[in-house]
Scaffold this motif. Structure first.
Motif, PDB file in Angstrom:
ATOM      1  N   UNK A 145       3.021 -18.194  45.203  1.00 51.99           N
ATOM      2  CA  UNK A 145       2.427 -18.392  43.882  1.00 51.99           C
ATOM      3  C   UNK A 145       1.063 -19.043  44.010  1.00 51.99           C
ATOM      4  N   UNK A 146       0.277 -18.943  42.960  1.00 55.49           N
ATOM      5  CA  UNK A 146      -1.057 -19.544  42.959  1.00 55.49           C
ATOM      6  C   UNK A 146      -1.261 -20.312  41.665  1.00 55.49           C
ATOM      7  N   UNK A 147      -1.870 -21.476  41.767  1.00 52.87           N
ATOM      8  CA  UNK A 147      -2.164 -22.311  40.611  1.00 52.87           C
ATOM      9  C   UNK A 147      -3.654 -22.291  40.329  1.00 52.87           C
ATOM     10  N   UNK A 148      -3.981 -22.485  39.075  1.00 56.41           N
ATOM     11  CA  UNK A 148      -5.365 -22.521  38.641  1.00 56.41           C
ATOM     12  C   UNK A 148      -5.436 -23.476  37.454  1.00 56.41           C
ATOM     13  N   UNK A 149      -6.606 -24.041  37.198  1.00 56.39           N
ATOM     14  CA  UNK A 149      -6.714 -24.874  36.003  1.00 56.39           C
ATOM     15  C   UNK A 149      -6.512 -23.983  34.782  1.00 56.39           C
ATOM     16  N   UNK A 150      -6.040 -24.550  33.706  1.00 53.56           N
ATOM     17  CA  UNK A 150      -5.793 -23.796  32.472  1.00 53.56           C
ATOM     18  C   UNK A 150      -7.079 -23.134  31.997  1.00 53.56           C
ATOM     19  N   UNK A 151      -8.188 -23.856  32.059  1.00 57.44           N
ATOM     20  CA  UNK A 151      -9.471 -23.318  31.620  1.00 57.44           C
ATOM     21  C   UNK A 151      -9.881 -22.108  32.467  1.00 57.44           C
ATOM     22  N   UNK A 152      -9.742 -22.212  33.770  1.00 61.06           N
ATOM     23  CA  UNK A 152     -10.102 -21.097  34.656  1.00 61.06           C
ATOM     24  C   UNK A 152      -9.169 -19.912  34.435  1.00 61.06           C
ATOM     25  N   UNK A 153      -7.878 -20.170  34.254  1.00 59.94           N
ATOM     26  CA  UNK A 153      -6.915 -19.090  34.018  1.00 59.94           C
ATOM     27  C   UNK A 153      -7.217 -18.379  32.699  1.00 59.94           C
ATOM     28  N   UNK A 154      -7.579 -19.130  31.677  1.00 60.68           N
ATOM     29  CA  UNK A 154      -7.937 -18.513  30.400  1.00 60.68           C
ATOM     30  C   UNK A 154      -9.190 -17.643  30.546  1.00 60.68           C
ATOM     31  N   UNK A 155     -10.149 -18.102  31.340  1.00 61.36           N
ATOM     32  CA  UNK A 155     -11.361 -17.317  31.588  1.00 61.36           C
ATOM     33  C   UNK A 155     -11.027 -16.042  32.353  1.00 61.36           C
ATOM     34  N   UNK A 156     -10.156 -16.162  33.339  1.00 56.95           N
ATOM     35  CA  UNK A 156      -9.722 -14.993  34.101  1.00 56.95           C
ATOM     36  C   UNK A 156      -9.013 -13.995  33.188  1.00 56.95           C
ATOM     37  N   UNK A 157      -8.208 -14.485  32.279  1.00 57.53           N
ATOM     38  CA  UNK A 157      -7.501 -13.634  31.315  1.00 57.53           C
ATOM     39  C   UNK A 157      -8.493 -12.888  30.436  1.00 57.53           C
ATOM     40  N   UNK A 158      -9.534 -13.580  29.971  1.00 56.01           N
ATOM     41  CA  UNK A 158     -10.543 -12.943  29.118  1.00 56.01           C
ATOM     42  C   UNK A 158     -11.257 -11.826  29.872  1.00 56.01           C
ATOM     43  N   UNK A 159     -11.611 -12.077  31.127  1.00 57.28           N
ATOM     44  CA  UNK A 159     -12.272 -11.047  31.937  1.00 57.28           C
ATOM     45  C   UNK A 159     -11.313  -9.878  32.178  1.00 57.28           C
ATOM     46  N   UNK A 160     -10.078 -10.181  32.484  1.00 56.22           N
ATOM     47  CA  UNK A 160      -9.083  -9.128  32.723  1.00 56.22           C
ATOM     48  C   UNK A 160      -8.920  -8.258  31.481  1.00 56.22           C
ATOM     49  N   UNK A 161      -8.817  -8.886  30.323  1.00 57.07           N
ATOM     50  CA  UNK A 161      -8.682  -8.126  29.064  1.00 57.07           C
ATOM     51  C   UNK A 161      -9.907  -7.265  28.808  1.00 57.07           C
ATOM     52  N   UNK A 162     -11.090  -7.792  29.098  1.00 57.24           N
ATOM     53  CA  UNK A 162     -12.336  -7.054  28.912  1.00 57.24           C
ATOM     54  C   UNK A 162     -12.394  -5.832  29.827  1.00 57.24           C
ATOM     55  N   UNK A 163     -12.020  -6.010  31.076  1.00 57.54           N
ATOM     56  CA  UNK A 163     -12.030  -4.896  32.040  1.00 57.54           C
ATOM     57  C   UNK A 163     -11.037  -3.820  31.617  1.00 57.54           C
ATOM     58  N   UNK A 164      -9.857  -4.242  31.163  1.00 56.95           N
ATOM     59  CA  UNK A 164      -8.860  -3.270  30.697  1.00 56.95           C
ATOM     60  C   UNK A 164      -9.384  -2.493  29.514  1.00 56.95           C
ATOM     61  N   UNK A 165     -10.037  -3.171  28.569  1.00 62.98           N
ATOM     62  CA  UNK A 165     -10.575  -2.506  27.378  1.00 62.98           C
ATOM     63  C   UNK A 165     -11.653  -1.499  27.765  1.00 62.98           C
TER      64      UNK A 165
END
Length: 91
Positions: free
Chosen positions: A67-87
């Motif tokens: 497993x991998x841990x990340x700060x909540x802020x960084x994970x939220x940013x990664x989620x936003x980028x992931x959603x953008x790439x998917x779109x």
């Protein structure tokens, strides 16, 4: 000269901590960390030290889960980028 400045900084830090009776604790507040796959479920993780495919050739002690841990802020940013790439891929 760099070594002298480094040692001076270290001494001042240690002196400051000893005056305040401050303890440095690794396990202080983990509330700002999340498991990446909890925020980005389709993230592809490659946790090499959990397995044998790494520069050592064997599993590293201490890696009890892949497993991998990340700060909540960084994970939220990664989620936003992931959603953008998917779109963009769908459009």
């Amino acid at each position: 000269m760099k070594n002298i400045l480094y040692l001076l900084t270290l001494c001042l830090f240690m002196q400051s901590c000893s005056k305040k009776n401050t303890k440095i604790c690794i396990e202080e507040d983990t509330s700002q960390f999340v498991t990446i796959t909890d925020v980005v479920p389709d993230a592809i993780l490659e946790i090499r030290y959990y397995g044998t495919y790494n520069f050592v050739g064997s599993r590293i002690d201490g890696y009890e889960e892949p497993t991998a841990l990340l700060t909540k802020q960084a994970a939220d940013s990664l989620k936003a980028v992931s959603d953008d790439v998917k779109a963009q891929a769908i459009a």
